[in-house]
Write a protein that holds these residues in place. Structure first.
Motif, PDB file in Angstrom:
ATOM      1  N   UNK A   1      21.887  34.169 -37.501  1.00 29.16           N
ATOM      2  CA  UNK A   1      22.755  35.050 -36.706  1.00 29.16           C
ATOM      3  C   UNK A   1      22.190  35.253 -35.303  1.00 29.16           C
ATOM      4  N   UNK A   2      20.871  35.363 -35.194  1.00 25.71           N
ATOM      5  CA  UNK A   2      20.230  35.467 -33.880  1.00 25.71           C
ATOM      6  C   UNK A   2      20.533  34.239 -33.025  1.00 25.71           C
ATOM      7  N   UNK A   3      20.457  33.078 -33.645  1.00 21.62           N
ATOM      8  CA  UNK A   3      20.690  31.829 -32.922  1.00 21.62           C
ATOM      9  C   UNK A   3      22.138  31.731 -32.469  1.00 21.62           C
ATOM     10  N   UNK A   4      23.070  32.133 -33.341  1.00 23.23           N
ATOM     11  CA  UNK A   4      24.490  32.122 -32.970  1.00 23.23           C
ATOM     12  C   UNK A   4      24.731  33.034 -31.778  1.00 23.23           C
ATOM     13  N   UNK A   5      24.125  34.227 -31.807  1.00 22.32           N
ATOM     14  CA  UNK A   5      24.293  35.170 -30.702  1.00 22.32           C
ATOM     15  C   UNK A   5      23.752  34.584 -29.402  1.00 22.32           C
ATOM     16  N   UNK A   6      22.575  33.960 -29.471  1.00 23.05           N
ATOM     17  CA  UNK A   6      21.969  33.378 -28.268  1.00 23.05           C
ATOM     18  C   UNK A   6      22.865  32.288 -27.688  1.00 23.05           C
TER      19      UNK A   6
ATOM     20  N   UNK B   1      23.367  43.842 -36.359  1.00 29.08           N
ATOM     21  CA  UNK B   1      23.571  43.306 -35.019  1.00 29.08           C
ATOM     22  C   UNK B   1      22.374  42.461 -34.677  1.00 29.08           C
ATOM     23  N   UNK B   2      22.545  41.129 -34.565  1.00 32.72           N
ATOM     24  CA  UNK B   2      21.396  40.278 -34.290  1.00 32.72           C
ATOM     25  C   UNK B   2      20.814  40.524 -32.916  1.00 32.72           C
TER      26      UNK B   2
ATOM     27  N   UNK C   1      27.319  39.341 -23.712  1.00 35.77           N
ATOM     28  CA  UNK C   1      28.089  39.567 -24.930  1.00 35.77           C
ATOM     29  C   UNK C   1      27.459  40.690 -25.751  1.00 35.77           C
ATOM     30  N   UNK C   2      28.296  41.425 -26.451  1.00 37.86           N
ATOM     31  CA  UNK C   2      27.859  42.368 -27.478  1.00 37.86           C
ATOM     32  C   UNK C   2      28.400  41.808 -28.794  1.00 37.86           C
ATOM     33  N   UNK C   3      27.517  41.194 -29.600  1.00 42.00           N
ATOM     34  CA  UNK C   3      27.941  40.448 -30.786  1.00 42.00           C
ATOM     35  C   UNK C   3      27.554  41.208 -32.048  1.00 42.00           C
TER      36      UNK C   3
ATOM     37  N   UNK D   1      30.286  52.268 -26.898  1.00 41.32           N
ATOM     38  CA  UNK D   1      30.503  50.871 -26.520  1.00 41.32           C
ATOM     39  C   UNK D   1      30.207  50.619 -25.047  1.00 41.32           C
ATOM     40  N   UNK D   2      29.567  51.575 -24.389  1.00 37.61           N
ATOM     41  CA  UNK D   2      29.243  51.409 -22.983  1.00 37.61           C
ATOM     42  C   UNK D   2      30.350  51.921 -22.076  1.00 37.61           C
TER      43      UNK D   2
END
Length: 318
Positions: free
Chosen positions: A284-289, A8-9, A298-300, A92-93
């Motif tokens: 992956x971090x950049x995509x999530x951001x 998970x990024x 979002x939870x990616x 999942x919250x």
């Protein structure tokens, strides 16, 4: 980096994400309090004038505001509970609490609309003169103005935080604005013409508007409780964001859903097999951001795979 590895990024920004989430929950809770306060005031005013005047349309509006008050209380509890951190039981919250609250609010709307029709039909069979019409007109105008302002505030915060509970509450109050105006016009017509049947007739129209709002809200809440995917335009945006990264050769198994104000996104991406692990993680971090920037909270979960592995597995299966 094997095909079975995933992560998970964004794990290094947990404190920042927690602070942002807490700020969002604070705004949502304070806005819900505003709705509770305004509805409490309107229920008292409408009930007082309704019982003194004997107007079924004003009493129906008091019932409508009472439902709005109960809905506001439900929304207040929902936004507080939905903002709790994930735990061992709710990994999942707690976002689905907002969807459940929307269902409860919708059921209340439907029930109160049926009650209004019942009372209005009885009033049509045995019409009675309405007194203090001027006070009723003043209360309706005041109610429309207050609900217009509060609903606008609720809708703004709901749009900013993607809160289902606040959006449902805003819908309640927007409906109340138009029904208050309808009752006001009915009281004006009754005062000018002296026709007592106008009062229950307007109340039946109010009930029809309330019922339609409740019906639509029921289906919207039900769809999200059944984990329906995000809308087409949001899924298209996810595809577009992934396509802007040259290192992402392709992607598949995109799964999305909504839990309260949180969007949950799960996707497999195919990357150049020669990439270092730290570089793959950074992508992956950049995509999530970018997803959070465009879509909100979002939870990616991104599952990176070396390009070609997916095709090799499919060829083996065939």
């Amino acid at each position: 980096m094997g095909a079975g590895f995933y992560f998970i990024p964004g794990g290094g920004n947990n404190s920042l994400s927690h602070d942002v989430i807490q700020d969002i929950n604070t705004v949502k809770t304070n806005t819900a309090k505003l709705s509770v306060a305004s509805n409490s005031l309107l229920v008292v005013l409408k009930l007082a004038v309704g019982w003194m005047s004997g107007s079924v349309s004003i009493i129906s509006e008091a019932a409508h505001s009472a439902v709005d008050l109960l809905a506001a209380l439900i929304a207040f509890v929902a936004v507080r509970k939905s903002g709790k951190e994930p735990d061992a039981v709710h990994a999942y919250g707690h976002g689905k609490i907002e969807n459940v609250s929307g269902m409860i609010e919708a059921a209340l709307i439907v029930l109160v609309s049926i009650w209004i029709v019942w009372e209005s039909v009885d009033k049509l069979r045995s019409p009675q003169p309405t007194e203090l019409v001027g006070y009723g007109m003043a209360v309706m105008l005041f109610s429309a103005g207050v609900n217009w302002w509060v609903s606008s505030r609720l809708q703004t915060v709901a749009d900013q935080t993607h809160s289902h509970a606040l959006a449902a509450d805003a819908l309640h109050l927007k409906t109340d604005v138009w029904t208050s105006i309808g009752v006001f016009l009915g009281l004006v017509a009754m005062k000018l013409t002296g026709l007592t049947w106008i009062d229950p007739a307007i109340a039946i129209v109010v009930a029809a508007i309330i019922f339609k709002a409740g019906w639509n809200m029921t289906w919207n809440s039900l769809y999200e409780l059944t984990d329906i995917s995000l809308p087409h335009h949001e899924r298209d945006l996810i595809h577009d964001i992934l396509a802007t990264h040259p290192e992402v050769v392709s992607h598949h198994r995109l799964r999305t859903r909504r839990s309260g104000s949180l969007r949950q996104i799960d996707v497999h991406v195919l990357l150049d097999p020669g990439l270092r692990l730290d570089r793959a993680h950074a992508i992956c971090d950049q995509v999530e951001a970018e997803l959070e920037s465009q879509l909100g909270s979002c939870d990616v979960v991104i599952h990176p795979e070396p390009a070609g592995s997916h095709e090799r597995e499919r060829s083996k299966e065939s």
